[in-house]
Design a protein around this motif. Structure first.
Motif, PDB file in Angstrom:
ATOM      1  N   ALA A   1      41.068  38.724  33.784  1.00  0.00           N
ATOM      2  CA  ALA A   1      41.928  39.884  33.496  1.00  0.00           C
ATOM      3  C   ALA A   1      43.320  39.717  34.094  1.00  0.00           C
ATOM      4  O   ALA A   1      44.286  40.328  33.615  1.00  0.00           O
TER       5      ALA A   1
ATOM      6  N   GLU B   1      35.926  42.702  41.866  1.00  0.00           N
ATOM      7  CA  GLU B   1      35.968  43.009  40.436  1.00  0.00           C
ATOM      8  C   GLU B   1      35.399  44.410  40.234  1.00  0.00           C
ATOM      9  O   GLU B   1      34.274  44.679  40.641  1.00  0.00           O
ATOM     10  N   TYR B   2      36.206  45.286  39.646  1.00  0.00           N
ATOM     11  CA  TYR B   2      35.742  46.638  39.353  1.00  0.00           C
ATOM     12  C   TYR B   2      35.677  46.818  37.840  1.00  0.00           C
ATOM     13  O   TYR B   2      36.687  46.640  37.153  1.00  0.00           O
ATOM     14  N   ASN B   3      34.509  47.170  37.340  1.00  0.00           N
ATOM     15  CA  ASN B   3      34.349  47.434  35.905  1.00  0.00           C
ATOM     16  C   ASN B   3      34.886  46.297  35.046  1.00  0.00           C
ATOM     17  O   ASN B   3      35.642  46.506  34.094  1.00  0.00           O
ATOM     18  N   TYR B   4      34.531  45.072  35.420  1.00  0.00           N
ATOM     19  CA  TYR B   4      34.918  43.863  34.690  1.00  0.00           C
ATOM     20  C   TYR B   4      36.412  43.559  34.784  1.00  0.00           C
ATOM     21  O   TYR B   4      36.936  42.785  33.989  1.00  0.00           O
ATOM     22  N   SER B   5      37.146  44.150  35.726  1.00  0.00           N
ATOM     23  CA  SER B   5      38.595  43.974  35.711  1.00  0.00           C
ATOM     24  C   SER B   5      39.189  44.080  37.114  1.00  0.00           C
ATOM     25  O   SER B   5      38.485  44.004  38.113  1.00  0.00           O
TER      26      SER B   5
ATOM     27  N   ARG C   1      35.390  37.760  35.857  1.00  0.00           N
ATOM     28  CA  ARG C   1      36.048  38.595  34.848  1.00  0.00           C
ATOM     29  C   ARG C   1      37.333  39.215  35.383  1.00  0.00           C
ATOM     30  O   ARG C   1      38.308  39.359  34.650  1.00  0.00           O
ATOM     31  N   MET C   2      37.363  39.553  36.653  1.00  0.00           N
ATOM     32  CA  MET C   2      38.601  40.055  37.258  1.00  0.00           C
ATOM     33  C   MET C   2      39.678  38.982  37.194  1.00  0.00           C
ATOM     34  O   MET C   2      40.839  39.256  36.863  1.00  0.00           O
TER      35      MET C   2
ATOM     36  N   SER D   1      32.248  38.500  45.709  1.00  0.00           N
ATOM     37  CA  SER D   1      31.421  39.648  45.324  1.00  0.00           C
ATOM     38  C   SER D   1      29.989  39.397  45.769  1.00  0.00           C
ATOM     39  O   SER D   1      29.599  38.264  46.054  1.00  0.00           O
TER      40      SER D   1
ATOM     41  N   THR E   1      33.476  37.400  40.716  1.00  0.00           N
ATOM     42  CA  THR E   1      34.743  37.987  40.242  1.00  0.00           C
ATOM     43  C   THR E   1      35.394  37.222  39.084  1.00  0.00           C
ATOM     44  O   THR E   1      36.599  37.315  38.880  1.00  0.00           O
TER      45      THR E   1
END
Length: 194
Positions: free
Chosen positions: A127, A80-84, A123-124, A115, A121
């Motif tokens: 998304a 997950e990068y920046n919530y996404s 939130r990813m 993670s 992850t």
């Protein structure tokens, strides 16, 4: 004897020691005998550019799309990068989704993520929901594979050592298998009725 189920696994991380690539390898170990999975790298794909689409697609993109076209289903494992969703993975999906004949359209997909944080992850994965909807992909909703504190669950060589996590991965793969077989049955029924 039933036809084998071919999966393509894609990691959303380019890092050499990626826990998500290691998670994909664990998923590969959890496959039933009638399934096989090819891991396809996205690290050589150029950034999406509409000027290079259609007949002008680079060779790396054609090879990537051809590899995906052979799949009955997909396994995505991503950080997950920046919530996404990481940009590298979203870029690969953007290339694969282009018409005509998107190799992703209508196919089942199992999403998982690892993670070092505490929510694994989540939130990813949220998304990804509208992306799957847009692509007409069928996600395996349960069980969710959210692997927190991954640095405690994989050894120094990237092997998943936690049996509970491996069992959840195995159940996710089993659910993906059932979804692929359901789709096959429906297609066969439609074919014989027409």
């Amino acid at each position: 004897m039933s036809k084998r189920i071919n999966l393509v696994g894609i990691s959303g991380s380019l890092r050499r020691g990626s826990y998500n690539t290691a998670l994909l390898k664990a998923a590969k170990q959890a496959l039933p005998e009638d399934m096989e999975m090819t891991l396809v790298s996205i690290d050589a794909l150029p950034l999406y550019n509409g000027d290079l689409d259609g007949d002008n697609q680079p060779g790396a993109i054609r090879q990537f799309r051809n590899a995906l076209a052979m799949a009955d289903g997909f396994v995505f494992a991503s950080p997950e990068y920046n919530y996404s969703i990481p940009g590298t993975l979203k870029n690969a999906i953007d290339w694969a989704s282009r018409p005509p004949n998107s190799p992703l359209a209508g196919k089942p997909v199992a999403l998982m993520g690892a993670s070092m944080g505490t929510i694994g992850t989540a939130r990813m994965q949220i998304a990804f929901r509208p992306v799957f909807q847009c692509l007409d992909m069928t996600p395996v909703n349960r069980p969710e594979v959210l692997v927190p504190q991954a640095h405690k669950l994989f050894d120094s060589e990237g092997k998943l050592t936690d049996e509970g996590t491996f069992e959840i991965v195995r159940k996710k793969i089993q659910a993906l298998r059932e979804m692929v077989l359901q789709q096959r049955t429906i297609k066969e029924l439609l074919f014989t009725t027409n």
